[in-house]
Design a protein around this motif. Sequence first.
Motif, PDB file in Angstrom:
ATOM      1  N   GLY A  62       0.796  -1.220   0.000  1.00  0.00           N
ATOM      2  CA  GLY A  62       0.000   0.000   0.000  1.00  0.00           C
ATOM      3  C   GLY A  62       0.829   1.271   0.000  1.00  0.00           C
ATOM      4  O   GLY A  62       0.411   2.289   0.576  1.00  0.00           O
ATOM      5  N   LEU A  63       1.981   1.250  -0.657  1.00  0.00           N
ATOM      6  CA  LEU A  63       2.879   2.405  -0.691  1.00  0.00           C
ATOM      7  C   LEU A  63       3.010   2.934  -2.112  1.00  0.00           C
ATOM      8  O   LEU A  63       3.018   2.163  -3.074  1.00  0.00           O
ATOM      9  CB  LEU A  63       4.272   2.009  -0.166  1.00  0.00           C
ATOM     10  CG  LEU A  63       4.332   1.427   1.255  1.00  0.00           C
ATOM     11  CD1 LEU A  63       5.740   0.937   1.546  1.00  0.00           C
ATOM     12  CD2 LEU A  63       3.899   2.470   2.276  1.00  0.00           C
ATOM     13  N   SER A  64       3.144   4.229  -2.238  1.00  0.00           N
ATOM     14  CA  SER A  64       3.329   4.843  -3.542  1.00  0.00           C
ATOM     15  C   SER A  64       4.756   4.580  -4.032  1.00  0.00           C
ATOM     16  O   SER A  64       5.667   4.326  -3.222  1.00  0.00           O
ATOM     17  CB  SER A  64       3.097   6.353  -3.462  1.00  0.00           C
ATOM     18  OG  SER A  64       4.131   6.966  -2.697  1.00  0.00           O
ATOM     19  N   PRO A  65       4.992   4.639  -5.356  1.00  0.00           N
ATOM     20  CA  PRO A  65       6.354   4.455  -5.882  1.00  0.00           C
ATOM     21  C   PRO A  65       7.362   5.416  -5.260  1.00  0.00           C
ATOM     22  O   PRO A  65       8.496   5.028  -4.966  1.00  0.00           O
ATOM     23  CB  PRO A  65       6.181   4.706  -7.378  1.00  0.00           C
ATOM     24  CG  PRO A  65       4.758   4.346  -7.664  1.00  0.00           C
ATOM     25  CD  PRO A  65       3.997   4.774  -6.446  1.00  0.00           C
ATOM     26  N   ALA A  66       6.933   6.669  -5.037  1.00  0.00           N
ATOM     27  CA  ALA A  66       7.845   7.653  -4.445  1.00  0.00           C
ATOM     28  C   ALA A  66       8.233   7.260  -3.025  1.00  0.00           C
ATOM     29  O   ALA A  66       9.402   7.374  -2.625  1.00  0.00           O
ATOM     30  CB  ALA A  66       7.196   9.034  -4.455  1.00  0.00           C
ATOM     31  N   THR A  67       7.253   6.753  -2.252  1.00  0.00           N
ATOM     32  CA  THR A  67       7.534   6.346  -0.870  1.00  0.00           C
ATOM     33  C   THR A  67       8.481   5.150  -0.834  1.00  0.00           C
ATOM     34  O   THR A  67       9.399   5.092  -0.005  1.00  0.00           O
ATOM     35  CB  THR A  67       6.221   5.996  -0.147  1.00  0.00           C
ATOM     36  OG1 THR A  67       5.372   7.155  -0.136  1.00  0.00           O
ATOM     37  CG2 THR A  67       6.486   5.553   1.280  1.00  0.00           C
ATOM     38  N   VAL A  68       8.259   4.187  -1.743  1.00  0.00           N
ATOM     39  CA  VAL A  68       9.135   3.016  -1.801  1.00  0.00           C
ATOM     40  C   VAL A  68      10.564   3.445  -2.089  1.00  0.00           C
ATOM     41  O   VAL A  68      11.520   2.997  -1.433  1.00  0.00           O
ATOM     42  CB  VAL A  68       8.646   2.021  -2.873  1.00  0.00           C
ATOM     43  CG1 VAL A  68       9.664   0.888  -3.058  1.00  0.00           C
ATOM     44  CG2 VAL A  68       7.291   1.447  -2.492  1.00  0.00           C
ATOM     45  N   THR A  69      10.730   4.337  -3.068  1.00  0.00           N
ATOM     46  CA  THR A  69      12.064   4.810  -3.439  1.00  0.00           C
ATOM     47  C   THR A  69      12.720   5.546  -2.272  1.00  0.00           C
ATOM     48  O   THR A  69      13.914   5.349  -1.984  1.00  0.00           O
ATOM     49  CB  THR A  69      11.978   5.734  -4.664  1.00  0.00           C
ATOM     50  OG1 THR A  69      11.385   5.009  -5.752  1.00  0.00           O
ATOM     51  CG2 THR A  69      13.363   6.218  -5.081  1.00  0.00           C
ATOM     52  N   GLU A  70      11.946   6.395  -1.587  1.00  0.00           N
ATOM     53  CA  GLU A  70      12.492   7.153  -0.456  1.00  0.00           C
ATOM     54  C   GLU A  70      12.924   6.226   0.675  1.00  0.00           C
ATOM     55  O   GLU A  70      13.994   6.406   1.273  1.00  0.00           O
ATOM     56  CB  GLU A  70      11.431   8.139   0.062  1.00  0.00           C
ATOM     57  CG  GLU A  70      11.167   9.306  -0.883  1.00  0.00           C
ATOM     58  CD  GLU A  70       9.994  10.145  -0.421  1.00  0.00           C
ATOM     59  OE1 GLU A  70       9.457   9.856   0.674  1.00  0.00           O
ATOM     60  OE2 GLU A  70       9.605  11.083  -1.142  1.00  0.00           O
ATOM     61  N   ARG A  71      12.105   5.219   0.975  1.00  0.00           N
ATOM     62  CA  ARG A  71      12.430   4.329   2.086  1.00  0.00           C
ATOM     63  C   ARG A  71      13.603   3.418   1.752  1.00  0.00           C
ATOM     64  O   ARG A  71      14.409   3.079   2.626  1.00  0.00           O
ATOM     65  CB  ARG A  71      11.195   3.542   2.495  1.00  0.00           C
ATOM     66  CG  ARG A  71      10.183   4.454   3.222  1.00  0.00           C
ATOM     67  CD  ARG A  71       8.901   3.771   3.572  1.00  0.00           C
ATOM     68  NE  ARG A  71       9.093   2.535   4.326  1.00  0.00           N
ATOM     69  CZ  ARG A  71       8.081   1.815   4.823  1.00  0.00           C
ATOM     70  NH1 ARG A  71       6.829   2.227   4.642  1.00  0.00           N
ATOM     71  NH2 ARG A  71       8.323   0.718   5.492  1.00  0.00           N
ATOM     72  N   LEU A  72      13.724   3.011   0.496  1.00  0.00           N
ATOM     73  CA  LEU A  72      14.890   2.226   0.098  1.00  0.00           C
ATOM     74  C   LEU A  72      16.152   3.079   0.195  1.00  0.00           C
ATOM     75  O   LEU A  72      17.194   2.607   0.673  1.00  0.00           O
ATOM     76  CB  LEU A  72      14.714   1.694  -1.326  1.00  0.00           C
ATOM     77  CG  LEU A  72      15.899   0.897  -1.891  1.00  0.00           C
ATOM     78  CD1 LEU A  72      16.204  -0.326  -1.035  1.00  0.00           C
ATOM     79  CD2 LEU A  72      15.610   0.479  -3.334  1.00  0.00           C
ATOM     80  N   ALA A  73      16.043   4.335  -0.224  1.00  0.00           N
ATOM     81  CA  ALA A  73      17.190   5.239  -0.115  1.00  0.00           C
ATOM     82  C   ALA A  73      17.579   5.458   1.343  1.00  0.00           C
ATOM     83  O   ALA A  73      18.773   5.514   1.679  1.00  0.00           O
ATOM     84  CB  ALA A  73      16.859   6.572  -0.788  1.00  0.00           C
ATOM     85  N   ALA A  74      16.570   5.570   2.218  1.00  0.00           N
ATOM     86  CA  ALA A  74      16.855   5.748   3.642  1.00  0.00           C
ATOM     87  C   ALA A  74      17.581   4.529   4.210  1.00  0.00           C
ATOM     88  O   ALA A  74      18.491   4.658   5.044  1.00  0.00           O
ATOM     89  CB  ALA A  74      15.549   5.993   4.403  1.00  0.00           C
ATOM     90  N   LEU A  75      17.192   3.349   3.746  1.00  0.00           N
ATOM     91  CA  LEU A  75      17.841   2.123   4.213  1.00  0.00           C
ATOM     92  C   LEU A  75      19.291   2.072   3.728  1.00  0.00           C
ATOM     93  O   LEU A  75      20.203   1.703   4.480  1.00  0.00           O
ATOM     94  CB  LEU A  75      17.057   0.900   3.725  1.00  0.00           C
ATOM     95  CG  LEU A  75      17.352  -0.436   4.406  1.00  0.00           C
ATOM     96  CD1 LEU A  75      17.021  -0.384   5.888  1.00  0.00           C
ATOM     97  CD2 LEU A  75      16.548  -1.560   3.734  1.00  0.00           C
TER      98      LEU A  75
END
Length: 301
Positions: free
Chosen positions: A26-39
């Motif tokens: 249930g996450l937007s593409p932008a959120t997925v990219t941001e959270r992967l970058a944060a990791l």
Amino acid sequence: MLIENLKLFLRIVEKGGLAIAGREMGLSPATVTERLAALENHYGARLLTRTTRSISLTDEGQELVAGARRILAETEEIEARIKLGMEKLSGTIHLSAPLDLGRARLVPLLDLFMEKHPQVSIDLSLSDGYVDLVGQGLDLALRFGELADSTMKSRKLGFNRRLVCASPDYLNRHRAPDHPDELSQHNCLVMRFGQTTDHDWSFEIDGKRQNYRVSGNRIANDGALIRHWCLAGHGLALKSEWDIEEDLAKGSLISVLDDFSPPLSTLQMIYPAGAVQPRRIRALIDFLAVEMAKQHANLIA
């Protein structure tokens, strides 16, 4: 947030893409990219190599897959102990098994296990092909044959014979083979395991293992369908004794070429080495080991 990002990272790896992982969570593409970058910023390393069509793990990403599974398993274990107490098991178990074995033997045992532990959920994948336990996020798998992957652990459940069999109707219409070299004169029902088609059947000839090429007008990647075709009299099949025990007992299938049967192979549970197994998974492994050992004892009795 680190725990949630680790869950997302594993989902990306299991599903093979950011977009599908995001949709499932249930996450937007932008959120997925941001959270992967944060990791990646947290660990100071690139975890995935991405192209327009695929993703692949870097060396650091491969290391994190094993570590993330261990961290999440330990987290689930702690939560279960706090919320439910030491005696109750909870959570989802992801496992895989061959089609016929899964339907006929595993599913009834899983039902019994879930009756005893109602807080446990089962996510079962039935497949006769190769399965990537780590890549598909599986906790364990039941498989025939020897363990080839050194990154996996195994626990033996019993032994297995593969038998050439046919229906009485087929054998009334076609004389039973007396030697494996006569298989070329028969219509053979051929299994496909993933990308591999099982055209070479193995036999023990004068103390040595030898392959014989077979062919036929029916090929399938479903062991249950091969059995159905065999029962219907469409040809000879090479089947696990576990799968056709009742058919042999009833006489609806007849085993041939028994004098040339290859050595027994192993039925075993396979699970990732080094992973911290939650109590629910350890409990299921122990339960299946006991119950399937009983079935194997009945099979060879």
